[in-house]
Design a protein around this motif. Structure first.
Motif, PDB file in Angstrom:
ATOM      1  N   ALA A  19      13.633   0.771   0.500  1.00 42.66           N
ATOM      2  CA  ALA A  19      12.434   0.261   0.108  1.00 42.66           C
ATOM      3  C   ALA A  19      12.256   0.409  -1.240  1.00 42.66           C
ATOM      4  O   ALA A  19      12.465   1.624  -1.598  1.00 42.66           O
ATOM      5  CB  ALA A  19      11.129   0.699   0.968  1.00 42.66           C
ATOM      6  N   ILE A  20      11.603  -0.597  -1.861  1.00 37.51           N
ATOM      7  CA  ILE A  20      11.730  -0.360  -3.625  1.00 37.51           C
ATOM      8  C   ILE A  20      10.350  -0.934  -3.901  1.00 37.51           C
ATOM      9  O   ILE A  20       9.879  -1.895  -3.787  1.00 37.51           O
ATOM     10  CB  ILE A  20      12.865  -1.537  -4.053  1.00 37.51           C
ATOM     11  N   SER A  21       9.675  -0.148  -4.705  1.00 38.90           N
ATOM     12  CA  SER A  21       8.465  -0.522  -5.419  1.00 38.90           C
ATOM     13  C   SER A  21       8.540  -0.327  -6.916  1.00 38.90           C
ATOM     14  O   SER A  21       9.172   0.324  -7.423  1.00 38.90           O
ATOM     15  CB  SER A  21       7.203   0.124  -4.573  1.00 38.90           C
ATOM     16  N   PRO A  22       7.572  -0.907  -7.594  1.00 40.07           N
ATOM     17  CA  PRO A  22       7.419  -0.594  -9.089  1.00 40.07           C
ATOM     18  C   PRO A  22       6.870   0.554  -9.311  1.00 40.07           C
ATOM     19  O   PRO A  22       6.540   0.846 -10.610  1.00 40.07           O
ATOM     20  CB  PRO A  22       6.875  -1.736  -9.482  1.00 40.07           C
ATOM     21  N   GLN A  23       6.178   1.512  -8.593  1.00 40.99           N
ATOM     22  CA  GLN A  23       5.686   2.555  -8.725  1.00 40.99           C
ATOM     23  C   GLN A  23       6.772   3.891  -8.870  1.00 40.99           C
ATOM     24  O   GLN A  23       8.087   3.884  -8.951  1.00 40.99           O
ATOM     25  CB  GLN A  23       4.943   3.190  -7.469  1.00 40.99           C
ATOM     26  N   ASN A  24       6.427   5.016  -9.533  1.00 44.26           N
ATOM     27  CA  ASN A  24       7.086   5.994  -9.973  1.00 44.26           C
ATOM     28  C   ASN A  24       7.660   6.958  -8.709  1.00 44.26           C
ATOM     29  O   ASN A  24       6.876   6.573  -7.680  1.00 44.26           O
ATOM     30  CB  ASN A  24       6.415   7.195 -10.975  1.00 44.26           C
ATOM     31  N   PRO A  25       8.473   7.973  -8.799  1.00 42.93           N
ATOM     32  CA  PRO A  25       8.915   8.533  -7.493  1.00 42.93           C
ATOM     33  C   PRO A  25       7.625   9.350  -6.733  1.00 42.93           C
ATOM     34  O   PRO A  25       7.891   9.471  -5.712  1.00 42.93           O
ATOM     35  CB  PRO A  25       9.986   9.551  -8.241  1.00 42.93           C
ATOM     36  N   ASP A  26       6.752   9.843  -7.570  1.00 47.47           N
ATOM     37  CA  ASP A  26       5.691  10.466  -6.956  1.00 47.47           C
ATOM     38  C   ASP A  26       4.765   9.583  -5.949  1.00 47.47           C
ATOM     39  O   ASP A  26       4.704  10.170  -4.812  1.00 47.47           O
ATOM     40  CB  ASP A  26       4.865  11.082  -7.919  1.00 47.47           C
ATOM     41  N   SER A  27       4.714   8.363  -6.240  1.00 50.51           N
ATOM     42  CA  SER A  27       4.035   7.152  -5.672  1.00 50.51           C
ATOM     43  C   SER A  27       4.989   6.769  -4.230  1.00 50.51           C
ATOM     44  O   SER A  27       4.564   6.952  -3.186  1.00 50.51           O
ATOM     45  CB  SER A  27       3.547   5.862  -6.231  1.00 50.51           C
ATOM     46  N   ALA A  28       6.312   7.093  -4.674  1.00 51.35           N
ATOM     47  CA  ALA A  28       7.310   6.585  -3.469  1.00 51.35           C
ATOM     48  C   ALA A  28       7.357   7.744  -2.410  1.00 51.35           C
ATOM     49  O   ALA A  28       7.268   7.844  -1.299  1.00 51.35           O
ATOM     50  CB  ALA A  28       8.675   6.602  -4.149  1.00 51.35           C
ATOM     51  N   LEU A  29       7.054   9.078  -2.918  1.00 48.32           N
ATOM     52  CA  LEU A  29       7.020  10.166  -2.004  1.00 48.32           C
ATOM     53  C   LEU A  29       5.577   9.896  -1.239  1.00 48.32           C
ATOM     54  O   LEU A  29       5.522  10.438   0.094  1.00 48.32           O
ATOM     55  CB  LEU A  29       6.921  11.433  -2.718  1.00 48.32           C
ATOM     56  N   THR A  30       4.563   9.577  -1.804  1.00 46.59           N
ATOM     57  CA  THR A  30       3.171   9.303  -1.212  1.00 46.59           C
ATOM     58  C   THR A  30       3.495   8.350   0.094  1.00 46.59           C
ATOM     59  O   THR A  30       3.034   8.557   1.094  1.00 46.59           O
ATOM     60  CB  THR A  30       2.218   9.046  -2.107  1.00 46.59           C
ATOM     61  N   ALA A  31       4.088   7.471  -0.387  1.00 45.98           N
ATOM     62  CA  ALA A  31       4.149   6.156   0.632  1.00 45.98           C
ATOM     63  C   ALA A  31       5.313   6.786   1.673  1.00 45.98           C
ATOM     64  O   ALA A  31       4.727   6.367   2.991  1.00 45.98           O
ATOM     65  CB  ALA A  31       4.913   4.996  -0.007  1.00 45.98           C
ATOM     66  N   LYS A  32       6.186   7.561   1.424  1.00 43.00           N
ATOM     67  CA  LYS A  32       7.200   7.991   2.470  1.00 43.00           C
ATOM     68  C   LYS A  32       6.270   9.035   3.318  1.00 43.00           C
ATOM     69  O   LYS A  32       6.684   8.961   4.600  1.00 43.00           O
ATOM     70  CB  LYS A  32       8.208   8.810   1.770  1.00 43.00           C
ATOM     71  N   GLU A  33       5.646   9.858   2.717  1.00 46.09           N
ATOM     72  CA  GLU A  33       4.699  10.903   3.707  1.00 46.09           C
ATOM     73  C   GLU A  33       3.647  10.140   4.335  1.00 46.09           C
ATOM     74  O   GLU A  33       3.640  10.399   5.603  1.00 46.09           O
ATOM     75  CB  GLU A  33       4.205  12.053   2.687  1.00 46.09           C
ATOM     76  N   LYS A  34       2.836   9.282   3.845  1.00 40.68           N
ATOM     77  CA  LYS A  34       1.813   8.565   4.291  1.00 40.68           C
ATOM     78  C   LYS A  34       2.207   7.981   5.541  1.00 40.68           C
ATOM     79  O   LYS A  34       1.392   7.721   6.480  1.00 40.68           O
ATOM     80  CB  LYS A  34       0.938   7.738   3.158  1.00 40.68           C
ATOM     81  N   ASN A  35       3.236   6.964   5.303  1.00 43.32           N
ATOM     82  CA  ASN A  35       3.769   6.242   6.586  1.00 43.32           C
ATOM     83  C   ASN A  35       4.801   7.000   7.416  1.00 43.32           C
ATOM     84  O   ASN A  35       5.375   6.193   8.305  1.00 43.32           O
ATOM     85  CB  ASN A  35       4.366   4.949   5.845  1.00 43.32           C
TER      86      ASN A  35
END
Length: 189
Positions: free
Chosen positions: A87-103
């Motif tokens: 999965a790819i988004s324009p956010q930074n790795p911290d936000s990717a980590l948030t998405a990974k953990e939240k979901n």
């Protein structure tokens, strides 16, 4: 029509020219950091098998989160068909980590903060002034840009060729997990 529906129509209209990659095209290779900052290369993932790529707007997007959760539920079947998921988004790795953990995601969530991959896959667009007045993307995107990717799903074979693509200006419509599985079953015949 409600104010929200009018707003959605404007965003969709601003994305209507975005076409993305087409079936049969070569998928551009890329190297992006995952949620922990480790580099992931598409070419290395393709050596292992088929790759499903989901481009999403960001962890702030409720529809994106629903889509990522839905595909997560089918991850064991996706893997059993010899495919991996990115999965790819324009956010930074911290936000990717948030998405990974939240979901509670068990697949790679990558950061394309400079939107180079999003551009290479022909997905970048400006959602428009009305959108910018409601949401400051410069605070959400990794590089402070005000553009987004049109949500898209690509299924890429081991040779790097796009076998299936779903690119839709209407950000509420995504390639369903069942459609991903159907495409993977066809590729495995």
């Amino acid at each position: 029509m409600s104010e929200l529906q009018d707003f959605q129509k404007l965003v969709i209209a601003n994305a209507s020219e975005v076409r993305g990659l087409k079936v049969g095209e070569k998928a551009p290779d890329f190297k992006l950091p995952n949620a922990l900052g480790k580099e992931v290369l598409l070419s290395e993932e393709l050596k292992k098998g088929i790759v499903v790529i989901k481009f999403y707007r960001g962890e702030w997007c409720p529809i994106c989160n629903l889509d990522l959760r839905e595909i997560q539920m089918k991850l064991p079947e996706i893997k059993s068909l010899g495919a991996s998921l990115l999965a790819i988004s324009p956010q930074n790795p911290d936000s990717a980590l948030t998405a990974k953990e939240k979901n509670e995601l068990d697949f790679e969530v990558l950061s394309d903060a400079n939107q180079e991959v999003i551009k290479a896959y022909n997905l970048q667009f400006d959602p428009g002034e009305d959108y910018h007045n409601r949401r400051d993307l410069s605070l959400l995107n990794g590089n402070g840009s005000i553009t987004l990717p049109v949500p898209a799903t690509f299924i890429i074979n081991k040779d790097g060729i796009v076998e299936a693509a779903h690119v839709e200006a209407n950000y509420t419509e995504r390639m369903r997990a069942s459609e991903v599985l159907e495409a993977l079953h066809k590729l495995n015949k």
